[in-house]
Design a protein around this motif. Structure first.
Motif, PDB file in Angstrom:
ATOM      1  N   ASP A   1      40.734  38.656  53.558  1.00  0.00           N
ATOM      2  CA  ASP A   1      41.564  39.824  53.864  1.00  0.00           C
ATOM      3  C   ASP A   1      42.190  40.445  52.613  1.00  0.00           C
ATOM      4  N   LYS A   2      41.418  40.554  51.540  1.00  0.00           N
ATOM      5  CA  LYS A   2      41.886  41.203  50.313  1.00  0.00           C
ATOM      6  C   LYS A   2      41.536  42.691  50.355  1.00  0.00           C
ATOM      7  N   ALA A   3      42.414  43.515  49.783  1.00  0.00           N
ATOM      8  CA  ALA A   3      42.135  44.940  49.651  1.00  0.00           C
ATOM      9  C   ALA A   3      41.005  45.132  48.636  1.00  0.00           C
ATOM     10  N   PRO A   4      40.288  46.283  48.668  1.00  0.00           N
ATOM     11  CA  PRO A   4      39.182  46.489  47.721  1.00  0.00           C
ATOM     12  C   PRO A   4      39.572  46.284  46.265  1.00  0.00           C
ATOM     13  N   LEU A   5      40.733  46.821  45.847  1.00  0.00           N
ATOM     14  CA  LEU A   5      41.144  46.651  44.462  1.00  0.00           C
ATOM     15  C   LEU A   5      41.470  45.202  44.156  1.00  0.00           C
ATOM     16  N   GLN A   6      42.124  44.505  45.091  1.00  0.00           N
ATOM     17  CA  GLN A   6      42.405  43.084  44.895  1.00  0.00           C
ATOM     18  C   GLN A   6      41.107  42.296  44.722  1.00  0.00           C
ATOM     19  N   ALA A   7      40.125  42.602  45.573  1.00  0.00           N
ATOM     20  CA  ALA A   7      38.845  41.912  45.473  1.00  0.00           C
ATOM     21  C   ALA A   7      38.186  42.183  44.129  1.00  0.00           C
ATOM     22  N   GLY A   8      38.248  43.427  43.668  1.00  0.00           N
ATOM     23  CA  GLY A   8      37.685  43.761  42.362  1.00  0.00           C
ATOM     24  C   GLY A   8      38.375  43.011  41.241  1.00  0.00           C
ATOM     25  N   LEU A   9      39.700  42.901  41.315  1.00  0.00           N
ATOM     26  CA  LEU A   9      40.451  42.191  40.275  1.00  0.00           C
ATOM     27  C   LEU A   9      40.093  40.703  40.252  1.00  0.00           C
ATOM     28  N   LEU A  10      39.814  40.140  41.418  1.00  0.00           N
ATOM     29  CA  LEU A  10      39.440  38.725  41.474  1.00  0.00           C
ATOM     30  C   LEU A  10      38.068  38.463  40.860  1.00  0.00           C
ATOM     31  N   LEU A  11      37.286  39.529  40.672  1.00  0.00           N
ATOM     32  CA  LEU A  11      35.975  39.393  40.035  1.00  0.00           C
ATOM     33  C   LEU A  11      36.040  39.553  38.513  1.00  0.00           C
ATOM     34  N   ILE A  12      37.223  39.886  37.980  1.00  0.00           N
ATOM     35  CA  ILE A  12      37.356  40.119  36.533  1.00  0.00           C
ATOM     36  C   ILE A  12      36.940  38.913  35.697  1.00  0.00           C
ATOM     37  N   PRO A  13      37.362  37.668  36.044  1.00  0.00           N
ATOM     38  CA  PRO A  13      36.931  36.526  35.216  1.00  0.00           C
ATOM     39  C   PRO A  13      35.412  36.437  35.086  1.00  0.00           C
ATOM     40  N   GLY A  14      34.699  36.647  36.190  1.00  0.00           N
ATOM     41  CA  GLY A  14      33.236  36.616  36.122  1.00  0.00           C
ATOM     42  C   GLY A  14      32.673  37.747  35.292  1.00  0.00           C
ATOM     43  N   THR A  15      33.331  38.926  35.367  1.00  0.00           N
ATOM     44  CA  THR A  15      32.903  40.074  34.572  1.00  0.00           C
ATOM     45  C   THR A  15      33.042  39.779  33.087  1.00  0.00           C
ATOM     46  N   PHE A  16      34.210  39.299  32.695  1.00  0.00           N
ATOM     47  CA  PHE A  16      34.422  38.963  31.286  1.00  0.00           C
ATOM     48  C   PHE A  16      33.542  37.793  30.845  1.00  0.00           C
ATOM     49  N   GLY A  17      33.285  36.871  31.768  1.00  0.00           N
ATOM     50  CA  GLY A  17      32.387  35.769  31.443  1.00  0.00           C
ATOM     51  C   GLY A  17      30.992  36.259  31.111  1.00  0.00           C
ATOM     52  N   SER A  18      30.510  37.239  31.880  1.00  0.00           N
ATOM     53  CA  SER A  18      29.191  37.814  31.630  1.00  0.00           C
ATOM     54  C   SER A  18      29.146  38.516  30.276  1.00  0.00           C
ATOM     55  N   MET A  19      30.189  39.301  29.967  1.00  0.00           N
ATOM     56  CA  MET A  19      30.236  39.996  28.678  1.00  0.00           C
ATOM     57  C   MET A  19      30.324  39.010  27.524  1.00  0.00           C
ATOM     58  N   ALA A  20      31.196  38.008  27.672  1.00  0.00           N
ATOM     59  CA  ALA A  20      31.353  37.018  26.605  1.00  0.00           C
ATOM     60  C   ALA A  20      30.066  36.238  26.386  1.00  0.00           C
TER      61      ALA A  20
END
Length: 519
Positions: free
Chosen positions: A313-332
């Motif tokens: 039950d997370k809002a779209p922006l909350q869900a996107g923010l929870l994906l940030i670690p994986g996003t930065f992991g991919s870039m790193a």
């Protein structure tokens, strides 16, 4: 502009040159332009993941339509990349890049204002056609712009960071836009970036092409499409509706087209794909790694975004923010790959990256159907997947592009990108369809009014909407059943993803061992 070419020996390896040209400031600025284009094309492969609930509520697509909306873009990309890569070798990669940018912008505008599932699917098809002109051109141009091996590895690391992080950033960008605008806004952001590419591309990116391209084979281009799309269609429809004759027919068409395509490539003097490249074990392993690492990432993004929004039950922006670690992991991972390859053999780095991603997928077994459950297992699992996929994509792309002759750079890039986009399409089709099949099988609809059972069975979003029509405690019972059925499907998909990545690591290692034994 000057056309870039590099001399090659008859065996397909680089001819010895006393001093490769060092990249200029203009070349690095051109890399920035190419990276921006690739970032946006990669974002569009996953930007709709968080918009699934909004699209379901607005356009009311069926499950097959919803899956097509998400991944028809990647199907068309995968089917046309080889054709467009070869076309770029002939007419000029920069020219094809600029044509694609204009087409991509127009298709994005149509997608943003779609009023029916069919219109949105058609717009995504057009986006895929235009995107197919952009992606192989970016990697082919990088190969011609950066002739120094160390600089080329760094440039491809930047390219890999854009390819991997773009797919991971899609849900974050989509989440922010959905928080403030309607779902069509996720497409409108493409327009200014494509306009910038059209303006800066001619100034910063040099033209390059194959000086002796040979004859373009239109039949091979058609067969390359028929070799992929019918097979994926059969998989999707089987998961959605069970076995049927039309799926068998589609699968047979795909397999037969694949066989005919391969045989034709062996007979042509100027084939669409240089099959001799696949005789090299490292090349085969790199292509397989490209395919299956992105397979895992795309599947996780598809069902993960729904898990965060519709189960936790997370809002779209909350869900996107929870994906940030994986996003930065991919870039790193992408940017760190060059350093890793400098210390260990590429095959060791690839295997380590695949095992890391497999460990991340295995953590999804800890996901729970309770809306109050901790989000940490998902965040840590996605972080490990992003890190592993980021490293794997960069190393495999470098291996692919440096193996091919310079005059076939667009073709080699197209093979790399075809594997990547086929991975995205298959990840959503196979893992997404598997999750939804398990969801339907385990869903109890006995308490749902007959008028809402079809919508509830179509998707988790439909089941959540159906629950809102019920009184307590029937609504709570319905939601609990839907959440449990969906998470059971996620556990099955996580098991399959883990096994696939581990098997790929073994195949990659054996390919390197075979090469050493052959010497």
């Amino acid at each position: 502009m000057t056309t870039h070419t590099t001399a090659r020996s008859g065996t397909g390896s680089e001819a010895v040159t006393p001093k490769p040209n060092r990249a200029t400031l203009r070349d690095w600025a051109g890399l920035g332009v190419l990276a921006l284009a690739l970032l946006l094309v990669s974002v569009d492969a996953t930007v709709l993941d968080l918009a699934v609930p909004a699209i379901s509520g607005d356009l009311t697509p069926t499950t097959p339509q919803l899956l097509w909306i998400i991944d028809v873009y990647s199907f068309v990309l995968a089917g046309l990349l080889i054709t467009m890569g070869t076309l770029g070798d002939r007419i000029g990669r920069r020219r094809l890049l600029l044509i694609g940018a204009a087409g991509f912008g127009l298709a994005s505008a149509v997608a943003a204002f779609s009023v029916s599932p069919e219109m949105l699917i058609a717009a995504r098809v057009l986006q895929g056609v235009a995107g197919a002109t952009l992606m192989p051109a970016t990697l082919g141009l990088i190969r011609s712009m950066f002739t120094d091996a160390r600089q080329r590895t760094l440039a491809i690391s930047v390219w890999g960071a854009m390819a991997g992080s773009g797919a991971a950033m899609g849900p974050l960008l989509g989440g922010w836009l959905l928080e403030h605008f309607w779902w069509g806004s996720v497409f409108l952001v493409n327009l200014p970036v494509m306009a910038l590419l059209i303006v800066l591309g001619p100034m910063l990116v040099p033209e390059s092409r194959d000086p002796n391209p040979g004859r373009f084979d239109l039949l091979s281009a058609g067969l390359s499409m028929l070799a992929l799309i019918p097979i994926v269609y059969a998989v999707k429809e089987f998961a959605a509706h069970g076995p049927a004759l039309n799926q068998l027919i589609a699968g047979v068409i795909g397999v037969v087209s694949s066989v005919v395509f391969i045989r034709r490539q062996r007979e042509l003097d100027s084939p669409l794909i240089d099959l001799d490249l696949f005789k090299l074990p490292p090349f085969r392993a790199a292509v397989l790694t490209n395919l299956l690492s992105v397979f895992a990432l795309a599947g996780v993004l598809f069902f993960g975004s729904q898990y965060l929004q519709l189960v936790l039950d997370k809002a779209p922006l909350q869900a996107g923010l929870l994906l940030i670690p994986g996003t930065f992991g991919s870039m790193a991972g992408s940017l760190f790959a060059a350093w890793l390859v400098g210390r260990w053999r590429p095959v060791s780095v690839l295997c380590g990256a695949l095992i890391t991603a497999a460990a991340g997928a295995a953590l999804f077994w800890l996901l729970e159907a309770d809306p109050s459950a901790s989000v940490l297992p998902f965040m840590i699992g996605f972080l490990l997947i992003g890190l592993g996929v980021g490293v794997a994509l960069t190393v495999s792309a470098d291996m692919i592009i440096t193996t091919a002759p310079a005059e076939r750079a667009g073709n080699a890039a197209a093979i790399s990108e075809t594997a990547l986009e086929a991975g995205v399409a298959l990840g959503v089709a196979v893992l997404g369809s598997g999750v939804m099949a398990a969801f339907r099988h385990g869903l109890d609809l006995s308490a749902v009014p007959a008028a809402h059972t079809e919508a509830a069975r179509e998707s988790l979003g439909g089941a959540v909407e159906a629950a809102r029509t019920l009184d307590e405690p029937a609504a709570s019972s319905m939601l609990s059943a839907a959440h449990n059925a969906f998470v059971d499907g996620v556990h099955i998909a996580a098991t399959g993803t883990t096994l696939i990545l581990l098997v790929t690591a073994v195949i990659t290692y054996r390919a390197a061992t075979a090469k050493r034994r052959a010497k």
